[in-house]
Design a protein around this motif. Structure first.
Motif, short mmCIF file in Angstrom:
data_model
loop_
_atom_site.label_atom_id
_atom_site.label_comp_id
_atom_site.label_asym_id
_atom_site.label_seq_id
_atom_site.Cartn_x
_atom_site.Cartn_y
_atom_site.Cartn_z
N ILE A 139 -11.32 -15.23 -22.17
CA ILE A 139 -10.47 -15.01 -23.36
C ILE A 139 -10.59 -16.12 -24.40
CG2 ILE A 139 -8.75 -13.60 -22.14
CD1 ILE A 139 -6.91 -16.01 -22.01
N LEU A 140 -11.17 -17.26 -24.03
CA LEU A 140 -11.20 -18.42 -24.94
C LEU A 140 -12.16 -18.23 -26.12
CD1 LEU A 140 -11.29 -21.29 -22.27
CD2 LEU A 140 -9.39 -20.82 -23.85
N THR A 141 -11.77 -18.77 -27.27
CA THR A 141 -12.70 -18.90 -28.40
C THR A 141 -13.49 -20.20 -28.18
OG1 THR A 141 -11.06 -20.18 -29.61
CG2 THR A 141 -11.10 -17.82 -30.05
N GLU A 142 -14.42 -20.49 -29.08
CA GLU A 142 -15.18 -21.75 -28.98
C GLU A 142 -14.23 -22.94 -29.04
OE1 GLU A 142 -19.02 -23.07 -31.33
OE2 GLU A 142 -18.87 -20.87 -31.24
N LYS A 143 -13.31 -22.86 -30.01
CA LYS A 143 -12.30 -23.93 -30.18
C LYS A 143 -11.46 -24.07 -28.89
CE LYS A 143 -7.96 -24.63 -32.76
NZ LYS A 143 -7.02 -24.00 -33.70
N GLY A 144 -11.06 -22.94 -28.35
CA GLY A 144 -10.26 -22.94 -27.12
C GLY A 144 -11.02 -23.53 -25.96
N LEU A 145 -12.31 -23.18 -25.86
CA LEU A 145 -13.13 -23.67 -24.75
C LEU A 145 -13.26 -25.19 -24.80
CD1 LEU A 145 -14.88 -22.91 -22.25
CD2 LEU A 145 -16.84 -22.72 -23.79
N SER A 146 -13.45 -25.76 -26.01
CA SER A 146 -13.56 -27.24 -26.10
C SER A 146 -12.27 -27.88 -25.60
CB SER A 146 -13.74 -27.74 -27.53
OG SER A 146 -14.53 -26.93 -28.26
N LEU A 147 -11.13 -27.35 -26.05
CA LEU A 147 -9.86 -27.95 -25.63
C LEU A 147 -9.69 -27.81 -24.10
CD1 LEU A 147 -7.23 -29.31 -26.59
CD2 LEU A 147 -6.19 -27.05 -26.76
N TYR A 148 -10.01 -26.63 -23.59
CA TYR A 148 -9.91 -26.35 -22.16
C TYR A 148 -10.75 -27.35 -21.36
CZ TYR A 148 -10.49 -23.45 -17.88
OH TYR A 148 -10.52 -22.98 -16.59
N LEU A 149 -12.00 -27.54 -21.80
CA LEU A 149 -12.90 -28.45 -21.08
C LEU A 149 -12.43 -29.90 -21.21
CD1 LEU A 149 -16.39 -26.86 -21.92
CD2 LEU A 149 -15.08 -26.66 -19.80
N SER A 150 -11.85 -30.23 -22.38
CA SER A 150 -11.39 -31.62 -22.54
C SER A 150 -10.22 -31.90 -21.60
CB SER A 150 -11.04 -31.92 -23.99
OG SER A 150 -9.77 -31.39 -24.30
N TYR A 151 -9.32 -30.94 -21.44
CA TYR A 151 -8.22 -31.12 -20.46
C TYR A 151 -8.78 -31.24 -19.05
CZ TYR A 151 -4.40 -29.97 -23.73
OH TYR A 151 -3.49 -29.98 -24.75
N GLN A 152 -9.76 -30.39 -18.73
CA GLN A 152 -10.33 -30.42 -17.38
C GLN A 152 -11.00 -31.76 -17.11
OE1 GLN A 152 -12.89 -26.98 -16.81
NE2 GLN A 152 -11.34 -26.05 -15.51
#
Lengths: 199, 199
Positions: free
Chosen positions: A183-196
């Motif tokens: 469901i993530l956009t590119e912007k969402g994926l960067s934030l998701y990976l940065s939290y991880q």
């Protein structure tokens, strides 16, 4: 005394499932007579029902806290894994399957909770994520929320997890990760990976 | 005659589900007596079983053709949607649910087919996609294949689709799209989107 019985019942049901734990087991563990238990709970059906009822109340509190402590919907999802880790490490994976099969009234309570609370909360999060540009705008919110609920149900199905060599929690983590990436956009994926990566 | 009965049975079961269609319906539609049907099929159980058996044979042929006609695993996935479109447009969504509930022996055949053929084919595709750099290398192949199978089962569950305003095929398409995005690498996503845009 009623609270102590409920707490012990919850602890034992969570660890061993609802089938294996009898009223006798609970009485013995508490060092009380079965008669004392029956003063508070007419039968095992009532016991299982009330244990589930207080589990749901606790769960609701945890989710409310999560709404306060999380920075955004992606952060919330990752924090929710921590809650799941604690809950699932104590839980026999057969528990919900057994409740569904042998205690339908208690299971109905859980189904209602899922429909009224979890489903709504999921939909709100999906909409918020879309507004904030983290989730793809074309997502069908209702369907995708129902997919996520279905995945969680699936993970509790013995036919599903019995094939897996992974722990119950690892399975949940992989399913959630797959769901999020879907469901993530590119912007969402960067934030998701940065939290991880920060974890 | 046996073939004609099987074909008509399949057509009617697919359109109306297995419950609503009686041996009488099939006889009337073919303009033959019920006795003629019973010469070939001792009872409805046998009829449903053999209809499913030939459906599975057909389905296997379609998948084998797909392996030959597709350029890569992503292309194959998108072509599989075309097969689903044809199959699902003719299929009453309650069909598999009813077979599961009322014709367990026939359903076992389907379960065995899913386990032995579809599951294996999915795992091969996932591994190929990983080797070719289209799917993320860290994917847990067994679990993710089982998730995909679970999603398809879920989509046939009346509790799932009855909430949806989307058509049965649109639902399948959205679920498959979400599934794919959850496993694709950046390279895989570009190829996936380029195929979608060409359609």
């Amino acid at each position: 005394m009623k609270c102590r019985i409920l707490e012990k019942g919850a602890e034992l049901y969570f660890r061993y499932g609802v089938r294996a734990v009898t009223m006798d087991t609970i009485a013995t563990e508490l060092g009380i007579s079965k008669k004392t238990i029956y003063q508070h709970f007419p039968d095992k059906d009532a016991m299982v029902y009330q244990v589930l009822e207080s589990f749901i109340q606790n769960d609701q509190c945890k989710w409310e806290d999560l709404n306060k402590s999380s920075k955004d919907v992606i952060h919330k999802t990752l924090l929710s894994l921590e809650i799941m880790k604690t809950t699932l490490s104590e839980m026999n994976p057969r528990l919900m399957f057994e409740v569904k099969k042998y205690f339908p009234k208690a299971y109905d309570l859980f189904t209602k909770y899922k429909e009224d609370c979890i489903m709504n909360s999921l939909k709100v999060d999906l909409k918020t994520g879309i507004e904030q540009g983290y989730f793809r705008p074309e997502i069908e919110v209702e369907l995708i929320a129902r997919l996520r609920m279905g995945e969680v149900d699936l993970s509790f199905d013995p036919n599903f997890y019995s094939h897996s060599k992974l722990s119950f929690f690892d399975t949940q983590q992989i399913l959630l990760d797959h769901f999020m990436r879907g469901i993530l956009t590119e912007k969402g994926l960067s934030l998701y990976l940065s939290y991880q990566n920060n974890n």
